[in-house]
Design a protein around this motif. Sequence first.
Motif, PDB file in Angstrom:
ATOM      1  N   ILE A 152      18.475  -4.627  12.027  1.00  0.00           N
ATOM      2  CA  ILE A 152      17.916  -3.600  10.901  1.00  0.00           C
ATOM      3  C   ILE A 152      17.044  -3.990   9.625  1.00  0.00           C
ATOM      4  O   ILE A 152      17.721  -4.479   9.437  1.00  0.00           O
ATOM      5  N   LEU A 153      15.782  -3.237   9.085  1.00  0.00           N
ATOM      6  CA  LEU A 153      15.126  -3.296   8.416  1.00  0.00           C
ATOM      7  C   LEU A 153      15.538  -1.760   7.573  1.00  0.00           C
ATOM      8  O   LEU A 153      15.806  -0.567   7.832  1.00  0.00           O
ATOM      9  N   ILE A 211       0.924  -1.240   0.026  1.00  0.00           N
ATOM     10  CA  ILE A 211      -0.273   0.422  -0.175  1.00  0.00           C
ATOM     11  C   ILE A 211       1.060   1.037   0.040  1.00  0.00           C
ATOM     12  O   ILE A 211       0.729   2.208  -0.500  1.00  0.00           O
ATOM     13  N   LEU A 212       2.035   1.336   0.467  1.00  0.00           N
ATOM     14  CA  LEU A 212       2.719   2.681   0.873  1.00  0.00           C
ATOM     15  C   LEU A 212       3.372   2.572  -0.300  1.00  0.00           C
ATOM     16  O   LEU A 212       4.443   3.715  -0.008  1.00  0.00           O
ATOM     17  N   GLY A 213       3.941   1.592  -1.182  1.00  0.00           N
ATOM     18  CA  GLY A 213       4.824   1.819  -2.196  1.00  0.00           C
ATOM     19  C   GLY A 213       6.460   1.861  -1.621  1.00  0.00           C
ATOM     20  O   GLY A 213       7.216   2.555  -2.154  1.00  0.00           O
ATOM     21  N   VAL A 214       6.959   0.495  -0.617  1.00  0.00           N
ATOM     22  CA  VAL A 214       8.061   0.483  -0.520  1.00  0.00           C
ATOM     23  C   VAL A 214       8.901  -0.609  -0.782  1.00  0.00           C
ATOM     24  O   VAL A 214       8.082  -1.544  -0.808  1.00  0.00           O
ATOM     25  N   GLU A 215       9.709  -0.565  -0.784  1.00  0.00           N
ATOM     26  CA  GLU A 215      10.415  -2.670  -1.256  1.00  0.00           C
ATOM     27  C   GLU A 215      11.768  -2.340  -0.188  1.00  0.00           C
ATOM     28  O   GLU A 215      12.483  -1.405   0.633  1.00  0.00           O
ATOM     29  N   LEU A 216      11.923  -3.997   0.311  1.00  0.00           N
ATOM     30  CA  LEU A 216      12.663  -4.034   1.582  1.00  0.00           C
ATOM     31  C   LEU A 216      14.283  -4.081   0.511  1.00  0.00           C
ATOM     32  O   LEU A 216      14.557  -5.266  -0.087  1.00  0.00           O
ATOM     33  N   LEU A 217      15.132  -3.162   1.233  1.00  0.00           N
ATOM     34  CA  LEU A 217      16.119  -3.908   0.314  1.00  0.00           C
ATOM     35  C   LEU A 217      17.432  -4.515   0.850  1.00  0.00           C
ATOM     36  O   LEU A 217      17.887  -5.391   0.603  1.00  0.00           O
ATOM     37  N   GLU A 218      17.525  -4.557   2.749  1.00  0.00           N
ATOM     38  CA  GLU A 218      18.081  -5.342   3.110  1.00  0.00           C
ATOM     39  C   GLU A 218      17.887  -5.708   4.830  1.00  0.00           C
ATOM     40  O   GLU A 218      17.219  -4.671   5.465  1.00  0.00           O
ATOM     41  N   ILE A 219      18.152  -6.501   4.956  1.00  0.00           N
ATOM     42  CA  ILE A 219      18.273  -7.269   6.905  1.00  0.00           C
ATOM     43  C   ILE A 219      18.775  -7.558   7.325  1.00  0.00           C
ATOM     44  O   ILE A 219      19.474  -8.212   6.742  1.00  0.00           O
ATOM     45  N   LEU A 220      19.674  -6.883   8.301  1.00  0.00           N
ATOM     46  CA  LEU A 220      21.284  -6.635   8.345  1.00  0.00           C
ATOM     47  C   LEU A 220      21.654  -6.975   9.701  1.00  0.00           C
ATOM     48  O   LEU A 220      20.376  -6.856  10.893  1.00  0.00           O
TER      49      LEU A 220
END
Length: 240
Positions: free
Chosen positions: A215-216, A193-202
């Motif tokens: 850290i997301l 809905i908010l138009g985001v993508e998960l780049l990385e999980i640290l």
Amino acid sequence: MSLENIEILKKGLASYGLNPKDEMIDRFVKYREILVEYNKVMNLTAITEEREVFIKHFLDSASIFEKNYIQSGQKIIDVGTGAGFPGIPFKICNPNIELTLLDSLNKRINFLREVCQSIGFNDVEYVHARAEDGAQNKNYREKFDIATARAVANLPVLLELCIPFVKKGGLFICLKGPNAKKEIEDAKNAIKILGVELLEILDVKLPDEELHHNILVFKKLENTDKKYPRKAGTPNRKPL
């Protein structure tokens, strides 16, 4: 002040690629002193012992510097900052960021101002507001390169509260505990809905700690619909 604890702090910061000069360490030490003093009269943190504060608050907040997401000149807002984590540690690690601290409680804002002024930061902006209201204010909506939050709410709620502050193409950096992967699953609808993508999980590794932190890092792909965030209290009651 324990030299052993100072050494833990220095080594931890260095492990994230930072150069922990005396000024940086002095600022962290002063920050902790003010935190403990204020904590006697208001509830800021359950963690006050020097070693614990250095590891669980300061190094945990600074661990994002292991990657190159935070750069000089960026505008960063810490949403629901509380006792100033992670925003003030970000500023101590890189004084050249433009930092805004948002919190709903005025006495916490007073504490944050005291910390920043005492450690030599006179260019921090303080916003006394709920996130839902702050994000609908044209002065703050979609004005930031990065929004960050730590231990404020579950991820679907956090995304709705924080993403509206971020410019298209900017980042949301979220410090989370051991249930991060489940929270990502729960947040699939909010992410869409908010138009985001998960780049990385640290994975965050802290000295002498078995606690598992993550850290997301999310990237904002499109502008936020004006109806988000919904009015105060709604995101918590009815998460996306």
